[in-house]
Write a protein that holds these residues in place. Sequence first.
Motif, mmCIF file in Angstrom:
data_model
loop_
_atom_site.group_PDB
_atom_site.id
_atom_site.type_symbol
_atom_site.label_atom_id
_atom_site.label_comp_id
_atom_site.label_asym_id
_atom_site.label_seq_id
_atom_site.Cartn_x
_atom_site.Cartn_y
_atom_site.Cartn_z
ATOM 1 N N ALA A 160 -10.103 -5.656 16.590
ATOM 2 C CA ALA A 160 -9.197 -6.557 15.882
ATOM 3 C C ALA A 160 -8.465 -7.473 16.856
ATOM 4 O O ALA A 160 -8.287 -8.674 16.592
ATOM 5 C CB ALA A 160 -8.200 -5.755 15.051
ATOM 6 N N LEU A 161 -8.039 -6.940 17.983
ATOM 7 C CA LEU A 161 -7.357 -7.756 18.988
ATOM 8 C C LEU A 161 -8.295 -8.800 19.573
ATOM 9 O O LEU A 161 -7.893 -9.939 19.834
ATOM 10 C CB LEU A 161 -6.797 -6.867 20.096
ATOM 11 N N ALA A 162 -9.555 -8.415 19.801
ATOM 12 C CA ALA A 162 -10.530 -9.363 20.327
ATOM 13 C C ALA A 162 -10.767 -10.502 19.332
ATOM 14 O O ALA A 162 -10.833 -11.682 19.719
ATOM 15 C CB ALA A 162 -11.833 -8.648 20.648
ATOM 16 N N LYS A 163 -10.898 -10.158 18.063
ATOM 17 C CA LYS A 163 -11.100 -11.185 17.041
ATOM 18 C C LYS A 163 -9.880 -12.092 16.933
ATOM 19 O O LYS A 163 -10.012 -13.318 16.789
ATOM 20 C CB LYS A 163 -11.391 -10.518 15.689
ATOM 21 N N LYS A 164 -8.709 -11.504 17.011
ATOM 22 C CA LYS A 164 -7.465 -12.278 16.936
ATOM 23 C C LYS A 164 -7.407 -13.321 18.040
ATOM 24 O O LYS A 164 -6.948 -14.451 17.831
ATOM 25 C CB LYS A 164 -6.277 -11.323 17.037
ATOM 26 N N ALA A 165 -7.902 -12.955 19.220
ATOM 27 C CA ALA A 165 -7.881 -13.863 20.367
ATOM 28 C C ALA A 165 -9.114 -14.754 20.445
ATOM 29 O O ALA A 165 -9.214 -15.609 21.331
ATOM 30 C CB ALA A 165 -7.755 -13.051 21.658
ATOM 31 N N GLY A 166 -10.053 -14.554 19.521
ATOM 32 C CA GLY A 166 -11.267 -15.355 19.517
ATOM 33 C C GLY A 166 -12.180 -15.071 20.695
ATOM 34 O O GLY A 166 -12.863 -15.967 21.191
ATOM 35 N N LEU A 167 -12.214 -13.807 21.126
ATOM 36 C CA LEU A 167 -12.973 -13.425 22.318
ATOM 37 C C LEU A 167 -14.302 -12.778 21.954
ATOM 38 O O LEU A 167 -14.373 -11.977 21.017
ATOM 39 C CB LEU A 167 -12.156 -12.437 23.164
ATOM 40 N N ASP A 168 -15.331 -13.117 22.713
ATOM 41 C CA ASP A 168 -16.636 -12.464 22.595
ATOM 42 C C ASP A 168 -16.625 -11.267 23.540
ATOM 43 O O ASP A 168 -17.299 -11.246 24.564
ATOM 44 C CB ASP A 168 -17.755 -13.433 22.957
ATOM 45 N N LEU A 169 -15.844 -10.264 23.197
ATOM 46 C CA LEU A 169 -15.607 -9.119 24.062
ATOM 47 C C LEU A 169 -16.529 -7.967 23.680
ATOM 48 O O LEU A 169 -16.588 -7.568 22.516
ATOM 49 C CB LEU A 169 -14.145 -8.663 23.908
ATOM 50 N N TRP A 170 -17.283 -7.454 24.642
ATOM 51 C CA TRP A 170 -18.067 -6.255 24.404
ATOM 52 C C TRP A 170 -17.115 -5.067 24.300
ATOM 53 O O TRP A 170 -16.155 -4.954 25.077
ATOM 54 C CB TRP A 170 -19.042 -5.996 25.538
ATOM 55 N N ILE A 171 -17.382 -4.180 23.359
ATOM 56 C CA ILE A 171 -16.620 -2.936 23.252
ATOM 57 C C ILE A 171 -17.590 -1.780 23.410
ATOM 58 O O ILE A 171 -18.493 -1.585 22.596
ATOM 59 C CB ILE A 171 -15.850 -2.843 21.915
ATOM 60 N N GLN A 172 -17.395 -1.046 24.476
ATOM 61 C CA GLN A 172 -18.286 0.055 24.836
ATOM 62 C C GLN A 172 -17.634 1.386 24.504
ATOM 63 O O GLN A 172 -16.416 1.555 24.673
ATOM 64 C CB GLN A 172 -18.596 -0.009 26.332
#
Length: 223
Positions: A160-172
């Motif tokens: 949710a935090l990654a989406k809020k910041a608009g980041l293409d963040l991998w979550i492992q």
Amino acid sequence: MANRIHPSILNSNLASLDAEIDRIPSSDGIHIDVMDNHFVPNLTIGLPVVECLRKNHPDAFLDMHLMIEDADTWAPGYAEAGCESVTFHVEAARAPVKLARDLRAAGARASMALRPATDIAPYEDLLPELDMILIMTVEPGFGGQSFLDIMLPKIRRTRALAKKAGLDLWIQVDGGVSEKTIDRCVDAGADVFVAGSAVFRADDPDSVVSALRDQADLRSGHA
């Protein structure tokens, strides 16, 4: 992004690492745990072995997980050795932003890991400095542990935090990942899966890698 399976060689035959890596040709990355018997109560391989693996497997995506003290000093060396992704524990980093920037400057993806008891919320502002967040779903240090379902809300919060910041963040996620738990991880928002025992205890490890990826893709709608 597409789901990725990164088998952990911690659960392989450590005396034959080259041969073990050759048994999983369809893996998306090789997860390598470095432990110093200080940050965690276990001792594994270090930079000299990783440098040899890099030389022997030039096309492999080396996903380093550093469970060590003084990550600020030692982590950049793994990036300089040519590892594609280097994960440090935020609990062991004095200057995580500088460290993440140093890793990126050296050509690696910068990743930050959190122990089960460490909340993601205080690190929201750091997320743009990172390429991946590793959520430990067991206590770090030993393979073969049971998956901690209580980590699923943390995975959801991180996504949710990654989406809020608009980041293409991998979550492992790392710890207890298998065909019995991967659906829950996908549903929570993870897209990179470290599987050790489930892969290397099988007669055909590579078939497990493919099966786990197919399962994750089906669950996430990427199939």
